[in-house]
Write a protein that holds these residues in place. Structure first.
Motif, mmCIF file in Angstrom:
data_model
loop_
_atom_site.group_PDB
_atom_site.id
_atom_site.type_symbol
_atom_site.label_atom_id
_atom_site.label_comp_id
_atom_site.label_asym_id
_atom_site.label_seq_id
_atom_site.Cartn_x
_atom_site.Cartn_y
_atom_site.Cartn_z
ATOM 1 N N GLY A 199 0.796 -1.227 0.000
ATOM 2 C CA GLY A 199 0.000 0.000 0.000
ATOM 3 C C GLY A 199 0.825 1.273 0.000
ATOM 4 N N MET A 200 2.117 1.169 0.301
ATOM 5 C CA MET A 200 2.984 2.354 0.322
ATOM 6 C C MET A 200 3.468 2.680 -1.086
ATOM 7 S SD MET A 200 5.226 1.487 3.736
ATOM 8 C CE MET A 200 6.004 3.082 3.900
ATOM 9 N N ASP A 201 3.727 3.958 -1.332
ATOM 10 C CA ASP A 201 4.304 4.384 -2.605
ATOM 11 C C ASP A 201 5.782 4.027 -2.633
ATOM 12 O OD1 ASP A 201 2.033 5.531 -3.794
ATOM 13 O OD2 ASP A 201 2.297 7.381 -2.649
ATOM 14 N N ILE A 202 6.258 3.683 -3.817
ATOM 15 C CA ILE A 202 7.675 3.361 -3.988
ATOM 16 C C ILE A 202 8.421 4.647 -4.307
ATOM 17 C CG2 ILE A 202 9.369 2.058 -5.305
ATOM 18 C CD1 ILE A 202 7.151 0.089 -6.013
ATOM 19 N N PRO A 203 9.425 5.001 -3.497
ATOM 20 C CA PRO A 203 10.230 6.181 -3.827
ATOM 21 C C PRO A 203 10.934 5.974 -5.169
ATOM 22 C CG PRO A 203 10.635 5.465 -1.563
ATOM 23 C CD PRO A 203 9.821 4.393 -2.230
ATOM 24 N N GLY A 204 10.761 6.908 -6.079
ATOM 25 C CA GLY A 204 11.307 6.801 -7.428
ATOM 26 C C GLY A 204 12.795 6.565 -7.488
ATOM 27 N N GLU A 205 13.523 7.120 -6.537
ATOM 28 C CA GLU A 205 14.986 6.982 -6.576
ATOM 29 C C GLU A 205 15.445 5.553 -6.266
ATOM 30 O OE1 GLU A 205 13.903 8.398 -2.418
ATOM 31 O OE2 GLU A 205 13.352 8.974 -4.452
ATOM 32 N N LEU A 206 14.559 4.715 -5.719
ATOM 33 C CA LEU A 206 14.919 3.327 -5.423
ATOM 34 C C LEU A 206 14.684 2.387 -6.605
ATOM 35 C CD1 LEU A 206 13.498 2.851 -1.794
ATOM 36 C CD2 LEU A 206 15.845 3.367 -2.494
ATOM 37 N N ILE A 207 13.925 2.839 -7.596
ATOM 38 C CA ILE A 207 13.570 1.980 -8.730
ATOM 39 C C ILE A 207 14.734 1.897 -9.717
ATOM 40 C CG2 ILE A 207 12.026 1.682 -10.699
ATOM 41 C CD1 ILE A 207 9.876 3.166 -9.039
ATOM 42 N N GLU A 208 15.226 0.672 -9.921
ATOM 43 C CA GLU A 208 16.287 0.442 -10.897
ATOM 44 C C GLU A 208 15.752 -0.216 -12.161
ATOM 45 O OE1 GLU A 208 19.477 -1.736 -9.048
ATOM 46 O OE2 GLU A 208 19.599 -0.322 -7.382
ATOM 47 N N LYS A 209 14.799 -1.137 -12.008
ATOM 48 C CA LYS A 209 14.266 -1.869 -13.147
ATOM 49 C C LYS A 209 12.820 -2.253 -12.873
ATOM 50 C CE LYS A 209 14.706 -4.262 -17.005
ATOM 51 N NZ LYS A 209 14.542 -3.580 -18.236
ATOM 52 N N VAL A 210 11.974 -2.127 -13.887
ATOM 53 C CA VAL A 210 10.568 -2.523 -13.785
ATOM 54 C C VAL A 210 10.326 -3.616 -14.820
ATOM 55 C CG1 VAL A 210 8.174 -1.776 -13.948
ATOM 56 C CG2 VAL A 210 9.892 -0.203 -13.042
ATOM 57 N N PHE A 211 9.797 -4.752 -14.360
ATOM 58 C CA PHE A 211 9.491 -5.872 -15.241
ATOM 59 C C PHE A 211 7.990 -5.901 -15.466
ATOM 60 C CE2 PHE A 211 13.356 -6.886 -12.990
ATOM 61 C CZ PHE A 211 14.193 -7.326 -14.001
ATOM 62 N N ARG A 212 7.591 -5.792 -16.721
ATOM 63 C CA ARG A 212 6.172 -5.807 -17.091
ATOM 64 C C ARG A 212 5.921 -7.054 -17.940
ATOM 65 N NH1 ARG A 212 8.285 -0.757 -17.619
ATOM 66 N NH2 ARG A 212 7.287 0.876 -16.384
ATOM 67 N N LEU A 213 5.135 -7.976 -17.402
ATOM 68 C CA LEU A 213 4.808 -9.201 -18.120
ATOM 69 C C LEU A 213 3.312 -9.227 -18.356
ATOM 70 C CD1 LEU A 213 7.081 -11.632 -16.062
ATOM 71 C CD2 LEU A 213 7.567 -10.598 -18.258
ATOM 72 N N ASP A 214 2.913 -9.552 -19.565
ATOM 73 C CA ASP A 214 1.502 -9.500 -19.946
ATOM 74 C C ASP A 214 0.668 -10.626 -19.363
ATOM 75 O OD1 ASP A 214 2.008 -7.231 -21.480
ATOM 76 O OD2 ASP A 214 2.503 -8.420 -23.254
ATOM 77 N N ASN A 215 1.244 -11.801 -19.240
ATOM 78 C CA ASN A 215 0.509 -12.973 -18.801
ATOM 79 C C ASN A 215 0.567 -13.100 -17.272
ATOM 80 O OD1 ASN A 215 -0.031 -15.720 -18.041
ATOM 81 N ND2 ASN A 215 0.256 -16.307 -20.179
ATOM 82 N N PRO A 216 -0.590 -13.084 -16.583
ATOM 83 C CA PRO A 216 -0.593 -13.196 -15.114
ATOM 84 C C PRO A 216 0.061 -14.476 -14.606
ATOM 85 C CG PRO A 216 -2.764 -12.558 -15.910
ATOM 86 C CD PRO A 216 -1.939 -12.900 -17.113
ATOM 87 N N GLY A 217 -0.093 -15.579 -15.328
ATOM 88 C CA GLY A 217 0.536 -16.836 -14.926
ATOM 89 C C GLY A 217 2.046 -16.748 -14.974
ATOM 90 N N VAL A 218 2.559 -16.129 -16.032
ATOM 91 C CA VAL A 218 4.004 -15.943 -16.172
ATOM 92 C C VAL A 218 4.502 -14.989 -15.088
ATOM 93 C CG1 VAL A 218 5.832 -15.063 -17.685
ATOM 94 C CG2 VAL A 218 3.990 -16.451 -18.637
ATOM 95 N N MET A 219 3.705 -13.960 -14.777
ATOM 96 C CA MET A 219 4.085 -13.016 -13.716
ATOM 97 C C MET A 219 4.207 -13.744 -12.378
ATOM 98 S SD MET A 219 4.927 -10.004 -12.718
ATOM 99 C CE MET A 219 4.430 -8.697 -13.790
ATOM 100 N N ASP A 220 3.278 -14.641 -12.078
ATOM 101 C CA ASP A 220 3.345 -15.405 -10.823
ATOM 102 C C ASP A 220 4.587 -16.291 -10.792
ATOM 103 O OD1 ASP A 220 1.010 -14.245 -9.917
ATOM 104 O OD2 ASP A 220 -0.274 -15.931 -10.504
ATOM 105 N N GLN A 221 4.904 -16.937 -11.915
ATOM 106 C CA GLN A 221 6.104 -17.770 -11.984
ATOM 107 C C GLN A 221 7.359 -16.920 -11.793
ATOM 108 O OE1 GLN A 221 5.364 -19.461 -15.907
ATOM 109 N NE2 GLN A 221 5.236 -21.494 -14.995
ATOM 110 N N PHE A 222 7.362 -15.743 -12.402
ATOM 111 C CA PHE A 222 8.513 -14.842 -12.295
ATOM 112 C C PHE A 222 8.714 -14.396 -10.845
ATOM 113 C CE2 PHE A 222 10.472 -10.556 -12.868
ATOM 114 C CZ PHE A 222 11.653 -10.989 -13.439
ATOM 115 N N LYS A 223 7.623 -14.023 -10.167
ATOM 116 C CA LYS A 223 7.730 -13.603 -8.764
ATOM 117 C C LYS A 223 8.249 -14.748 -7.897
ATOM 118 C CE LYS A 223 3.541 -12.119 -8.231
ATOM 119 N NZ LYS A 223 2.300 -11.520 -7.739
#
Length: 130
Positions: A35-59
């Motif tokens: 529920g907390m916002d992510i401070p922008g300066e901490l973000i190095e990489k964002v992974f966007r996967l279209d398939n929810p099943g693949v996203m669960d496997q990735f996590k």
């Protein structure tokens, strides 16, 4: 971007415009909660996967491996995108990261294998092999 779940100190699951993403950054999950916002300066990489099943496997995979292996995968993919100038399937983040992790584990256990398909790979995937 709001945290949905802290995966470990360096990786969180978040919502970006109502879409689930995996966000990586040194210490990004430390002392932060859902529920907390992510401070922008901490973000190095964002992974966007279209398939929810693949996203669960990735996590699930990300939870089990050292962050350096995910970083290696991300750097290889970024390099490939630049050199090949082609759009890559988003699933490559899961498959390549898993492959790199497994290869390192085998190497550490001194389980070295030759590639019986190396000649075919060179022949049929000439551009990718270079």
């Amino acid at each position: 971007m709001k945290i949905e779940k802290v995966i470990n100190n360096n990786v969180v699951s978040a919502l970006e415009n109502g879409r689930e993403v995996v966000v990586m950054g040194r210490g990004i999950g430390f002392q932060l909660r859902a529920g907390m916002d992510i401070p922008g300066e901490l973000i190095e990489k964002v992974f966007r996967l279209d398939n929810p099943g693949v996203m669960d496997q990735f996590k699930s995979l990300v939870q089990k491996l050292p962050p350096e292996r995910l970083q290696i995968s991300a750097e290889v993919i970024q390099y490939a995108k630049g050199v090949m100038n082609k759009k890559l399937n988003h699933n490559i983040y899961l498959t390549l990261t898993d492959h790199i992790n497994f290869a390192i584990e085998r190497y550490q256990k001194k389980m070295l294998f030759s590639n019986p398909l190396l000649r075919e790979v060179r022949t049929f995937y000439r551009e990718e092999y270079l």
